[in-house]
Enzyme design. Sequence first.
Site, PDB file in Angstrom:
ATOM      1  N   LYS A 184      52.882  49.695  29.807  1.00 53.57           N
ATOM      2  CA  LYS A 184      52.612  49.191  31.143  1.00 53.57           C
ATOM      3  C   LYS A 184      51.411  49.958  31.667  1.00 53.57           C
ATOM      4  CE  LYS A 184      53.409  50.600  34.795  1.00 53.57           C
ATOM      5  NZ  LYS A 184      52.594  51.307  35.865  1.00 53.57           N
ATOM      6  N   THR A 195      48.464  54.397  36.335  1.00 51.57           N
ATOM      7  CA  THR A 195      49.706  54.894  35.738  1.00 51.57           C
ATOM      8  C   THR A 195      49.895  54.163  34.441  1.00 51.57           C
ATOM      9  OG1 THR A 195      50.688  55.432  37.788  1.00 51.57           O
ATOM     10  CG2 THR A 195      52.200  54.988  36.050  1.00 51.57           C
ATOM     11  N   ASN A 403      45.533  47.382  46.301  1.00 51.31           N
ATOM     12  CA  ASN A 403      45.755  48.798  46.560  1.00 51.31           C
ATOM     13  C   ASN A 403      45.799  49.137  48.043  1.00 51.31           C
ATOM     14  OD1 ASN A 403      45.831  50.514  43.950  1.00 51.31           O
ATOM     15  ND2 ASN A 403      44.324  48.919  43.566  1.00 51.31           N
ATOM     16  N   THR A 408      53.387  48.324  50.883  1.00 56.73           N
ATOM     17  CA  THR A 408      53.998  47.279  51.694  1.00 56.73           C
ATOM     18  C   THR A 408      54.161  45.987  50.928  1.00 56.73           C
ATOM     19  OG1 THR A 408      51.802  46.699  52.537  1.00 56.73           O
ATOM     20  CG2 THR A 408      53.130  48.220  53.846  1.00 56.73           C
TER      21      THR A 408
END
EC number: 2.3.1.35
Length: 408
Positions: A184, A195, A403, A408
Amino acid sequence: MMIKIASITKVENGSIVTPKGFSAIGTAIGLKKEKKDLGAIVCDVPASCAAVYTTNQIQAAPLQVTKDSITTERKLQAIIVNSGNANACTGMKGLQDAYEMRVLGAEHFGVKENYVAVASTGVIGVPLPMDIIRKGIATLIPAKEENEAHSFSEAILTTDLITKETCYEMSIDGKKVMIAGVAKGSGMIHPNMATMLSFITTDAHIEHDVLQTALSQITNHTFNQITVDGDTSTNDMVIAMASGLSETKPINMEHADWETFVFALQKVCEDLAKKIAQDGEGATKLIEVNVLGAQTNEEAKKIAKQIVGSSLVKTAIHGEDPNWGRIISSIGQSEVAINPNTIEITLQSIAVLKNSEPQTFSEEEMKERLQEDEIVINVYLHLGEETGSAWGCDLSYEYVKINACYRT
């Protein structure tokens, strides 16, 4: 020694459960809205393992726990991964939670605690909801079916748009050996090990030290050569597990098929690295940069990564603008000693610069080629024999939108 490329075959629809001894599961437990967010890979036997971790000085709790497991036993039998919460910068409680995940996994799967690795990905600085994690781990029932492997690949995603899987078959000692991987990664990609998580399974018979050497070297040429936005993450790691159930002789550097194994491992890592780059947040194009004729491999890789990481190059590619001046500028910023008078640059196989002289090309043909999904930039330094590559993606308006609204 020549690599036996003919003995390596890509397995279409293969997955991390294709190698003997592995099962997987991915499920939704409520960490994310209506998406899978918890998964596990389990091996029938304690597997030799190796890992490469982020170089970010802030290292998440799960990464610390996994390091502890692998350093202690040098074997793994289970990996538990959650998405939606990184369990990073969560203090001592976060570390305790990561260790509890390891304990829960060991008890649930009936393996030694130090045979369990833990990984998390998601928002930083938010405590893990351990009540949800505890109930979730208790529901995990790994299976050897391909659909469960695909479920795992979905469960580890965050802002990714696509799952990332690959699988190869090779011949070792005349026997069929499988190697597969899943990953991922979409944003915060600029590894030195972003990440980014990747898990590799193989039924090859190979010990920890040898596997670690191979994985570390290949990571430098693959995962560490991708960049989406220039940020590294607190949680990144690549873990490889080898069950040994192919029943070949132990593979080491003296083995006749050593380079076959290394090449297959490199293909898995390269496939996954490209898929991560192509799935960069808001990306519409994969960018591949190849630097040829460098004095050293490290210098070639450094220049390639400098180019693919340039925001100006990324935006030019997004706008389908053949602004090769941004490429030559990036080369000069790399701090690698070059000869400006010998550099050649091609963009989509069209020469744009040669011996410091701009080349005439058809704007219409270039525009057409820059509309393709994969963009290749080749740089010829004419200084030596070494090469290096890097992968990235274009930079779009959508990246900012994703981003700006991530939490949210």
